[in-house]
Design a protein around this motif. Structure first.
Motif, short mmCIF file in Angstrom:
data_model
loop_
_atom_site.label_atom_id
_atom_site.label_comp_id
_atom_site.label_asym_id
_atom_site.label_seq_id
_atom_site.Cartn_x
_atom_site.Cartn_y
_atom_site.Cartn_z
N MET A 50 0.96 -1.29 0.02
CA MET A 50 -0.01 0.04 -0.06
C MET A 50 0.84 1.20 0.03
O MET A 50 0.81 2.28 -0.78
CB MET A 50 -1.09 0.00 1.03
CG MET A 50 -2.06 -1.24 1.05
SD MET A 50 -3.20 -1.14 2.55
CE MET A 50 -3.48 0.39 2.85
N TYR A 51 1.92 1.34 0.77
CA TYR A 51 2.87 2.40 0.89
C TYR A 51 3.89 2.01 1.53
O TYR A 51 4.10 1.07 2.36
CB TYR A 51 1.91 3.68 1.68
CG TYR A 51 1.96 3.49 3.20
CD1 TYR A 51 2.72 4.19 4.08
CD2 TYR A 51 0.70 2.95 3.58
CE1 TYR A 51 2.56 3.82 5.25
CE2 TYR A 51 0.30 3.12 4.76
CZ TYR A 51 1.30 3.45 5.66
OH TYR A 51 1.00 3.37 7.13
N VAL A 52 5.18 2.80 1.26
CA VAL A 52 6.26 2.66 2.04
C VAL A 52 6.77 3.84 2.81
O VAL A 52 6.45 4.83 2.20
CB VAL A 52 7.35 2.47 0.88
CG1 VAL A 52 8.80 2.01 1.42
CG2 VAL A 52 6.93 1.39 0.01
N GLU A 53 7.19 3.67 3.97
CA GLU A 53 7.70 4.61 4.80
C GLU A 53 9.23 4.55 5.30
O GLU A 53 9.65 3.59 5.45
CB GLU A 53 7.01 4.52 6.21
CG GLU A 53 7.25 5.21 7.24
CD GLU A 53 6.50 5.37 8.47
OE1 GLU A 53 6.54 5.93 9.50
OE2 GLU A 53 5.73 4.12 8.50
N SER A 54 9.93 5.79 4.98
CA SER A 54 11.27 5.66 5.31
C SER A 54 11.57 5.85 6.99
O SER A 54 10.95 6.70 7.48
CB SER A 54 11.85 6.89 4.64
OG SER A 54 13.17 7.12 4.78
N ILE A 55 12.39 5.10 7.49
CA ILE A 55 12.93 5.28 8.80
C ILE A 55 14.46 5.05 8.70
O ILE A 55 15.24 4.10 8.67
CB ILE A 55 12.33 3.92 9.65
CG1 ILE A 55 10.84 3.79 9.42
CG2 ILE A 55 12.76 3.95 10.85
CD1 ILE A 55 10.03 2.75 10.03
N GLY A 56 15.07 6.22 8.51
CA GLY A 56 16.62 6.37 8.41
C GLY A 56 17.12 5.60 7.13
O GLY A 56 16.44 5.95 5.96
N ASN A 57 17.85 4.55 7.29
CA ASN A 57 18.40 3.77 6.27
C ASN A 57 17.64 2.42 6.02
O ASN A 57 18.09 1.58 5.38
CB ASN A 57 19.89 3.50 6.34
CG ASN A 57 20.95 4.70 6.25
OD1 ASN A 57 20.66 5.44 5.44
ND2 ASN A 57 21.76 4.48 7.30
N TYR A 58 16.35 2.41 6.58
CA TYR A 58 15.52 1.56 6.66
C TYR A 58 14.22 1.67 5.81
O TYR A 58 13.98 3.19 5.84
CB TYR A 58 15.31 0.91 7.84
CG TYR A 58 16.54 0.26 8.45
CD1 TYR A 58 16.53 -1.38 8.30
CD2 TYR A 58 17.26 0.79 9.27
CE1 TYR A 58 17.66 -2.16 8.80
CE2 TYR A 58 18.39 0.05 9.75
CZ TYR A 58 18.53 -1.30 9.75
OH TYR A 58 19.53 -1.85 10.16
N VAL A 59 13.50 0.90 5.18
CA VAL A 59 11.95 1.24 4.75
C VAL A 59 10.90 0.36 5.57
O VAL A 59 11.52 -1.00 5.71
CB VAL A 59 11.86 1.15 3.14
CG1 VAL A 59 12.83 2.50 2.62
CG2 VAL A 59 12.19 -0.04 2.68
N LYS A 60 9.88 0.91 5.65
CA LYS A 60 8.79 0.02 6.28
C LYS A 60 8.10 -0.17 5.24
O LYS A 60 7.26 0.79 5.06
CB LYS A 60 8.45 0.35 7.71
CG LYS A 60 7.29 -0.54 8.14
CD LYS A 60 7.00 0.07 9.64
CE LYS A 60 6.04 -0.94 10.25
NZ LYS A 60 5.79 -0.44 11.60
N ILE A 61 7.67 -1.43 4.92
CA ILE A 61 6.69 -1.46 3.66
C ILE A 61 5.42 -2.01 4.20
O ILE A 61 5.30 -3.23 4.96
CB ILE A 61 7.09 -2.70 2.65
CG1 ILE A 61 8.70 -2.19 2.22
CG2 ILE A 61 6.38 -2.91 1.67
CD1 ILE A 61 9.28 -3.35 1.39
#
Length: 79
Positions: free
Chosen positions: A1-12
């Protein structure tokens, strides 16, 4: 649905309510996604275009989730 940036990681964030965490930058992941199916709405968010329920000049709504929209990305969403 969407992707969120968390520093050098992404939460899908997935349609089934689950999520995945990956050690990628948002820019790198965005480049890997199918062109024309996803849109960048903020420096920290990429969303699936078909999942957008509504949007305004400041936010995008996907189901019950309201995500911020950056001013420089507003034209991409409107198209």
């Amino acid at each position: 649905m969407y992707v969120e940036s968390i520093g050098n990681y992404v939460k899908i964030h997935l349609a089934n309510g689950g999520s995945l965490l990956s050690k990628l930058t948002l820019s790198h992941l965005f480049d890997m996604l199918p062109e024309g199916e996803f849109v960048r709405i903020h420096r920290s968010f990429v969303v699936s275009q078909c999942r957008i329920d509504k949007f305004s000049s400041t936010e995008v709504t996907i189901g019950s989730k309201r995500l911020p929209m950056g001013r420089k990305y507003a034209n991409s969403v409107k198209q």
